[in-house]
Motif scaffolding. Structure first.
Motif, mmCIF file in Angstrom:
data_model
loop_
_atom_site.group_PDB
_atom_site.id
_atom_site.type_symbol
_atom_site.label_atom_id
_atom_site.label_comp_id
_atom_site.label_asym_id
_atom_site.label_seq_id
_atom_site.Cartn_x
_atom_site.Cartn_y
_atom_site.Cartn_z
ATOM 1 N N HIS B 141 0.862 -1.190 0.000
ATOM 2 C CA HIS B 141 0.000 0.000 0.000
ATOM 3 C C HIS B 141 0.900 1.242 0.000
ATOM 4 N N PRO B 142 0.576 2.260 -0.797
ATOM 5 C CA PRO B 142 1.490 3.387 -0.913
ATOM 6 C C PRO B 142 1.583 4.259 0.336
ATOM 7 N N ASP B 143 0.615 4.207 1.208
ATOM 8 C CA ASP B 143 0.620 5.142 2.336
ATOM 9 C C ASP B 143 -0.024 4.464 3.544
ATOM 10 N N MET B 144 0.662 3.422 4.068
ATOM 11 C CA MET B 144 0.054 2.629 5.134
ATOM 12 C C MET B 144 0.268 3.298 6.483
ATOM 13 N N THR B 145 -0.499 4.347 6.731
ATOM 14 C CA THR B 145 -0.396 5.053 8.006
ATOM 15 C C THR B 145 -1.772 5.108 8.649
ATOM 16 N N ARG B 146 -1.804 5.501 9.908
ATOM 17 C CA ARG B 146 -3.086 5.669 10.580
ATOM 18 C C ARG B 146 -3.865 6.795 9.915
ATOM 19 N N ILE B 147 -5.180 6.660 9.927
ATOM 20 C CA ILE B 147 -5.975 7.690 9.245
ATOM 21 C C ILE B 147 -6.935 8.373 10.210
ATOM 22 N N LEU B 148 -7.553 7.638 11.119
ATOM 23 C CA LEU B 148 -8.530 8.244 12.020
ATOM 24 C C LEU B 148 -7.938 8.521 13.404
ATOM 25 N N MET B 149 -7.139 7.581 13.898
ATOM 26 C CA MET B 149 -6.548 7.759 15.225
ATOM 27 C C MET B 149 -5.307 8.647 15.111
ATOM 28 N N PRO B 150 -4.865 9.228 16.247
ATOM 29 C CA PRO B 150 -3.629 10.022 16.207
ATOM 30 C C PRO B 150 -2.438 9.160 15.813
ATOM 31 N N GLU B 151 -1.415 9.821 15.304
ATOM 32 C CA GLU B 151 -0.264 9.088 14.787
ATOM 33 C C GLU B 151 0.416 8.249 15.858
ATOM 34 N N ASP B 152 0.409 8.730 17.106
ATOM 35 C CA ASP B 152 1.163 8.036 18.154
ATOM 36 C C ASP B 152 0.276 7.110 18.981
ATOM 37 N N TRP B 153 -0.882 6.759 18.469
ATOM 38 C CA TRP B 153 -1.802 5.899 19.227
ATOM 39 C C TRP B 153 -1.247 4.486 19.319
ATOM 40 N N GLU B 154 -1.506 3.845 20.442
ATOM 41 C CA GLU B 154 -1.082 2.456 20.596
ATOM 42 C C GLU B 154 -2.288 1.547 20.478
ATOM 43 N N GLY B 155 -2.131 0.479 19.718
ATOM 44 C CA GLY B 155 -3.206 -0.494 19.608
ATOM 45 C C GLY B 155 -4.191 -0.161 18.509
ATOM 46 N N HIS B 156 -5.111 -1.098 18.281
ATOM 47 C CA HIS B 156 -6.069 -0.950 17.202
ATOM 48 C C HIS B 156 -7.471 -1.108 17.792
ATOM 49 N N PRO B 157 -8.220 -0.005 17.887
ATOM 50 C CA PRO B 157 -9.414 0.037 18.745
ATOM 51 C C PRO B 157 -10.526 -0.942 18.380
ATOM 52 N N LEU B 158 -10.668 -1.325 17.121
ATOM 53 C CA LEU B 158 -11.816 -2.169 16.802
ATOM 54 C C LEU B 158 -11.560 -3.643 17.093
ATOM 55 N N ARG B 159 -10.360 -3.988 17.539
ATOM 56 C CA ARG B 159 -10.123 -5.376 17.924
ATOM 57 C C ARG B 159 -10.947 -5.703 19.163
ATOM 58 N N LYS B 160 -11.322 -6.971 19.252
ATOM 59 C CA LYS B 160 -12.228 -7.339 20.340
ATOM 60 C C LYS B 160 -11.529 -7.393 21.687
ATOM 61 N N ASP B 161 -10.189 -7.480 21.687
ATOM 62 C CA ASP B 161 -9.501 -7.467 22.971
ATOM 63 C C ASP B 161 -9.057 -6.057 23.358
ATOM 64 N N TYR B 162 -9.597 -5.084 22.698
ATOM 65 C CA TYR B 162 -9.338 -3.677 23.033
ATOM 66 C C TYR B 162 -10.600 -3.169 23.719
ATOM 67 N N ALA B 163 -10.542 -3.044 25.042
ATOM 68 C CA ALA B 163 -11.760 -2.786 25.800
ATOM 69 C C ALA B 163 -12.272 -1.370 25.579
ATOM 70 N N VAL B 164 -13.575 -1.226 25.626
ATOM 71 C CA VAL B 164 -14.174 0.103 25.588
ATOM 72 C C VAL B 164 -13.844 0.811 26.896
ATOM 73 N N GLY B 165 -13.479 2.078 26.814
ATOM 74 C CA GLY B 165 -13.168 2.825 28.026
ATOM 75 C C GLY B 165 -11.814 2.490 28.617
ATOM 76 N N ARG B 166 -10.955 1.837 27.819
ATOM 77 C CA ARG B 166 -9.643 1.475 28.330
ATOM 78 C C ARG B 166 -8.792 2.715 28.559
ATOM 79 N N VAL B 167 -8.971 3.679 27.671
ATOM 80 C CA VAL B 167 -8.225 4.922 27.805
ATOM 81 C C VAL B 167 -9.084 5.905 28.576
ATOM 82 N N PRO B 168 -8.597 6.397 29.700
ATOM 83 C CA PRO B 168 -9.412 7.321 30.496
ATOM 84 C C PRO B 168 -9.738 8.587 29.704
ATOM 85 N N VAL B 169 -10.938 9.080 29.915
ATOM 86 C CA VAL B 169 -11.331 10.306 29.232
ATOM 87 C C VAL B 169 -10.591 11.467 29.873
ATOM 88 N N GLN B 170 -10.086 12.327 29.008
ATOM 89 C CA GLN B 170 -9.185 13.372 29.478
ATOM 90 C C GLN B 170 -9.868 14.384 30.392
#
Lengths: 498, 178
Positions: B141-170
């Motif tokens: 892919h010519p530009d395989m970068t993150r598109i919706l999440m910030p560039e420095d985000w860790e993990g991939h949110p739609l995976r099922k082992d990525y819990a909702v609310g894992r990241v505290p709301v600022q």
């Protein structure tokens, strides 16, 4: 939680898998016997952590490391990447390919000859928080890249936590200018998993609301487009007309936006008494005011000079870039899901698909303006043909019983309680349903695991996909035209970022 | 050219066999309920898309993915080995007015797939979105970068082992993971 759950970025590094995509393959010729340079194996001791110039080079060329969503100056971009950007992958005819020679055009720019500026994310003409990076040579846009995600709230993830009954309240917030179309595609997708048949009146009410929403969305677009081109009169006109439609929505659904009116199983309530008169007044007024728009914009020399021949896209390019809706139709492709893959009762009404000729900004304006006329035509037929009957399916597992039944029947009370606490459980399966929203093909992909919540919900947002054609539209245009072109694509950032 | 042969497809009972013959790919699994769905292996995936494009499926209307971590035993035709991830592609033919669906299994151990960008340039944003939210890497892919999440985000949110609310709301008292 195990550590490897969200540390994939390092563990599944593409380079650790041993595939090198560097065409030269230089520096790794040691043990390799594979003749195909694309599948060349790395030596075993070679790992992604080695500080090797080769690794750095691949890293930059492929760009698979996290970060760097930005546009790099043309001087720092490889000719291959430029060719990809210019559409060399579209298999253009050879005559067109001559123009694409990177040595002749863009790659010839030196290091200090171009300038990259940011348009947005906080800019009124980007219709939300869209950031477009523009590389300028003088006043000419030579390359551009939309950078999105500023409004991302994880609505697809949220949908997995909501029941099917609650889901409509979630999707309606995506494309906030056509909420009823979002609810419609959600409901159709859920119903395709449930295998239930809608009563005719529910179908026709949905069609009426969806068309009224198309009118309000298009006049809203005309308003913002007018504002972008410094026609504040058009802005006031557009908001005035939209207000009439929204008042009708408020009367019917209780809310001006985010209605949760079209639900799985039908609609939330029947149309209010005297709705025929309301609708007649609205469409008659808007029909006459469309002529005012013609006078204000369509025939006006300044408006035409700003829009004609600006931001041209060919039909082949639009199709290749998966563009839909007015962007595709303006390029001359008569593709409208209401006509070509009919849903609801669109087969029973008579309307035309509006197409443009050359796919410039004026064509996109003209297509939308005339789609309002076609929608008015559809609504007039709906007024005549609206069937009587129930406005939702009478299936106690899907829709709540009528209020008065709850006082009489214990069973009705139980059903009512069950639907709003637990909801219903469609069969195991998956389904993709698409409707024609004012912006193009709005799709919903649903996976059900047999529980009361969707296992996976994905919305194919037309704005998100249409945004890919922006670099193609902007190429070679003037900075001043950028605003007109961006506006003519009509992105709604709530849906782009979801 | 091939459109005429395909035109009869919708009515004909022999449709699947014909389409498979036209595709010319050996050992391809498919089902057809209301929409024909192909289940190619990862090796067949790119070729299948290429062949389908020649057969007038000129537009890729949607490309998305699903993580079947908690719903592993979903119904699949015989011969398809279920894997954790699935990439779902919806192709559209304007001349035939029909869609076909491609569902390709992607294993957890090596979540990568050949890109469709060079067949359907319109998949650029969609593949970036799948990469960003599901962590499936699209090779070449010519530009395989993150598109919706910030560039420095860790993990991939739609995976099922990525819990909702894992990241505290600022902006709130941090609720902690659910």
């Amino acid at each position: 939680m195990p550590e490897d759950d969200y540390s994939d970025s390092s563990e599944n590094d593409p380079f650790a898998s041993g595939v090198v995509l560097d065409e030269e393959g230089d520096g790794v010729d040691g043990d390799s016997v594979d003749t195909d340079p694309l599948n060349e194996e790395l030596p075993e001791e070679y790992s992604a952590t080695d500080e090797d110039p080769l690794y750095d080079e691949i890293d930059i060329e492929m760009g698979t490391y996290e970060g760097d969503q930005q546009l790099e100056p043309v001087a720092d971009t490889s000719p291959i990447e430029l060719l990809i950007e210019q559409g060399a992958v579209l298999r253009l005819p050879e005559s067109a390919a001559v123009v694409l020679d990177p040595d002749e055009s863009e790659a010839s720019f030196g290091e200090d000859e171009t300038m990259i500026i940011n348009l947005g994310p906080q800019h009124p003409s980007t219709h939300g928080v869209l950031r477009v990076m523009l590389e300028l040579e003088g006043e000419t846009v030579i390359r551009s890249k939309p950078v999105i995600g500023y409004l991302h709230t994880g609505m697809e993830k949220t949908a997995e936590e909501l029941t099917y009954v609650q889901g409509a309240t979630n999707v309606t917030r995506m494309d906030y200018l056509s909420p009823l179309n979002n609810e419609l595609v959600w409901s159709l997708a859920v119903e395709s998993l449930l295998d239930i048949e809608m009563p005719p009146r529910a179908t026709w009410i949905r069609m009426l609301m969806s068309e009224m929403n198309r009118i309000s969305s298009h006049v809203m677009w005309a308003a913002t487009n007018g504002m972008d081109l410094a026609s504040t009169t058009m802005m006031i006109f557009g908001f005035r007309e939209r207000e009439m439609v929204l008042s009708f929505f408020e009367k019917t659904t209780g809310l001006r936006m985010n209605h949760n009116y079209i639900r799985p199983g039908g609609v939330a309530a029947d149309l209010p008494d005297g709705w025929e008169d309301d609708i007649s007044v609205i469409i008659d007024t808007i029909a006459s005011r469309l002529d005012d728009y013609d006078e204000l914009l369509t025939g006006q020399p300044i408006f035409r000079q700003r829009t004609e021949g600006v931001g041209v896209i060919s039909a082949e390019l639009a199709l290749a870039l998966s563009a839909t809706g007015p962007v595709l139709r303006a390029a001359g492709v008569p593709w409208d899901l209401r006509k070509d893959m009919p849903y609801l009762a669109y087969e029973e009404v008579d309307f035309d698909v509006v197409v443009g000729t050359i796919g410039d900004t004026f064509d996109r304006y003209a297509v939308r303006l005339n789609e309002i006329r076609e929608s008015i035509r559809i609504v007039r037929q709906i007024l005549e043909k609206m069937p009587t009957g129930d406005y939702r399916v009478q299936d106690p597992k899907v829709t709540p019983p009528p209020r008065r039944r709850i006082d009489e029947s214990m069973e009705a009370l139980i059903h009512h309680f069950k639907i709003f606490t637990r909801g219903f459980e469609p069969k195991v399966g998956e389904s993709y349903v698409a409707v024609e929203s004012p912006r193009g093909e709005l799709g919903c992909y649903l996976v059900s695991d047999g529980s009361n919540k969707p296992y996976r919900m994905h919305i194919r947002g037309p704005s998100f996909v249409n945004l890919q054609s922006v670099p193609a539209l902007l190429r070679g245009s003037l900075l001043a035209d950028t605003i007109a072109i961006l506006s003519s694509v009509d992105p709604v950032l709530g849906e782009v970022d979801r | 050219m091939t459109d005429n042969r395909l035109d009869n497809m919708s009515e004909n009972t022999q449709t699947q066999d014909e389409l498979i013959t036209l595709l010319g790919i050996d050992g391809l699994t498919f089902t057809s309920d209301n929409v024909i769905t192909f289940f190619p292996t990862r090796e067949q995936y790119h070729d299948l898309a290429l062949r389908l494009k020649e057969l007038s499926f000129v537009t890729c209307s949607d490309l998305c993915s699903a993580d079947y971590l908690r719903h592993f035993e979903r119904p699949l035709p015989v011969g398809v080995t279920p894997e954790r991830f699935e990439v779902v592609v919806n192709l559209l033919s304007l001349s035939l007015r029909r869609r076909v669906k491609i569902r390709v299994q992607v294993p957890e151990t090596d979540p990568s797939l050949e890109t469709l960008f060079y067949v359907y340039p319109g998949t650029e944003n969609m593949e970036r979105e799948v990469y960003d939210l599901m962590g499936i890497n699209f090779e070449n892919h010519p530009d395989m970068t993150r598109i919706l999440m910030p560039e420095d985000w860790e993990g991939h949110p739609l995976r099922k082992d990525y819990a909702v609310g894992r990241v505290p709301v600022q902006f709130k008292e941090a609720p902690g993971p659910r």
